[in-house]
Design an enzyme around this catalytic site. Structure first.
Site, PDB file in Angstrom:
ATOM      1  N   ASP A   1      71.983  68.231  62.113  1.00 41.48           N
ATOM      2  CA  ASP A   1      70.963  67.340  62.659  1.00 41.48           C
ATOM      3  C   ASP A   1      69.672  68.142  62.743  1.00 41.48           C
ATOM      4  OD1 ASP A   1      69.291  65.700  64.115  1.00 41.48           O
ATOM      5  OD2 ASP A   1      70.810  65.129  65.581  1.00 41.48           O
TER       6      ASP A   1
ATOM      7  N   ASN B   1      63.243  66.730  52.962  1.00 45.56           N
ATOM      8  CA  ASN B   1      63.327  65.361  52.460  1.00 45.56           C
ATOM      9  C   ASN B   1      63.869  64.363  53.478  1.00 45.56           C
ATOM     10  OD1 ASN B   1      63.626  63.261  50.181  1.00 45.56           O
ATOM     11  ND2 ASN B   1      65.721  63.473  50.969  1.00 45.56           N
TER      12      ASN B   1
ATOM     13  N   SER C   1      54.858  60.203  51.501  1.00 43.73           N
ATOM     14  CA  SER C   1      54.939  58.829  51.009  1.00 43.73           C
ATOM     15  C   SER C   1      53.524  58.315  50.777  1.00 43.73           C
ATOM     16  CB  SER C   1      55.637  57.950  52.054  1.00 43.73           C
ATOM     17  OG  SER C   1      55.538  56.577  51.741  1.00 43.73           O
TER      18      SER C   1
ATOM     19  N   SER D   1      52.792  55.848  52.129  1.00 48.83           N
ATOM     20  CA  SER D   1      52.584  55.407  53.510  1.00 48.83           C
ATOM     21  C   SER D   1      51.996  56.509  54.376  1.00 48.83           C
ATOM     22  CB  SER D   1      53.905  54.919  54.113  1.00 48.83           C
ATOM     23  OG  SER D   1      54.415  53.828  53.381  1.00 48.83           O
TER      24      SER D   1
ATOM     25  N   TYR E   1      56.522  54.794  61.069  1.00 46.05           N
ATOM     26  CA  TYR E   1      56.735  55.438  59.775  1.00 46.05           C
ATOM     27  C   TYR E   1      55.420  55.925  59.189  1.00 46.05           C
ATOM     28  CZ  TYR E   1      58.512  56.087  55.007  1.00 46.05           C
ATOM     29  OH  TYR E   1      58.870  56.612  53.779  1.00 46.05           O
TER      30      TYR E   1
ATOM     31  N   THR F   1      66.391  53.317  46.486  1.00 45.51           N
ATOM     32  CA  THR F   1      67.297  54.092  47.330  1.00 45.51           C
ATOM     33  C   THR F   1      67.930  53.168  48.364  1.00 45.51           C
ATOM     34  OG1 THR F   1      65.675  54.616  49.053  1.00 45.51           O
ATOM     35  CG2 THR F   1      65.734  56.077  47.116  1.00 45.51           C
TER      36      THR F   1
END
Length: 252
Positions: free
Chosen positions: A59, A86, A137, A139, A150, A185
């Site tokens: 984690d 990633n 991203s 984003s 996000y 994905t």
């Protein structure tokens, strides 16, 4: 090509999607690949990738566990040459529907986890003259509707990449990022399975969506290789042309 022969590469979030494609690409190019992920049955997943690939359950939100795992990989393999940050999660909700847990989950995974992994890997990368490649991203280059947490996290990753590149350049460590758009994905199944929504993406992308994880992996491998030895602090769109647009709809 064997650009990563005798090199050790860590890929976080490598059990599926972009991470799995990147782990596969690095293994194909001769690397020893170690995957960090929270998924179950990681051993069988790693065994399914041809090459020198292993996996550890981790984690990345646990700072102490991250340091212990990265130091262990460096000790077992004689160093670390590439870190591909990633691992990530997403929440799609209106701003007022974001709960504290939603916000914390996204920030702790996407931002804190990336920082913990990078901080632990830096001493080993300084020794090897290695590099970091982050998954940002599109984003993180502009805003989206309904993805506040996000967007915030990916914007942080983009600037984290630039700032860390400046801090580590004198020590011989490069830091770059890829900025994908819609990629085929598991994380994107809610979009790729909706034909009406896909038509809207087709209107916005110069190259027909969705991208494949292997498309992103190829650019990650380039940025991690000596072919990109003078590239650092770059956030490279791998987006089918989304960010080439000024945002207006097609009129022709």
């Amino acid at each position: 090509m064997q650009r990563f022969k005798d090199k050790t590469v860590i890929v976080t979030g490598g059990s599926s999607g972009i991470g799995k494609a990147t782990a596969t690409r690095f293994a194909q190019e001769g690397a020893r690949v170690v995957i960090f992920d929270i998924a179950d049955d990681l051993d069988s997943m790693a065994n399914a990738i041809e090459g020198d690939v292993s996996a550890r359950k981790l984690d990345i939100r646990d700072s102490a566990a991250v340091k212990q795992a990265i130091d262990a990989v460096a000790g077992e393999h004689g160093g670390i040459h590439v870190l591909h940050n990633n691992a990530g999660v997403a929440v799609m909700k209106s701003p007022t529907d974001h709960t504290d847990d939603d916000w914390d989950k996204v920030m702790r995974t996407n931002v804190d986890g990336m920082f913990y992994c990078s901080r632990a890997a830096i001493p080993h990368l300084e020794e090897s003259g290695g590099c970091i490649v982050n998954t940002s991203s599109v984003s993180g280059l502009g805003g989206d509707w309904g993805m506040l947490a996000y967007n915030t996290s990916k914007g942080a990753i983009s600037n984290f990449t630039r700032a860390l590149a400046l801090d580590l350049g004198a020590k011989g460590v490069r830091v770059n990022a890829v900025a994908p758009s819609l990629t085929d994905t598991p994380l994107a199944e809610g979009i790729t399975g909706d034909e009406k929504l896909m038509d809207r993406f087709r209107d916005r992308m110069a190259l027909q969506p969705p991208e494949q994880p292997e498309d992103i992996a190829a650019v990650v491998a380039f940025l991690a290789s000596d072919d990109a030895r003078m590239v650092t602090g770059a956030v490279v769109p791998v987006d089918g042309g989304v960010t080439a647009s000024n945002g207006q709809p097609p009129i022709g």
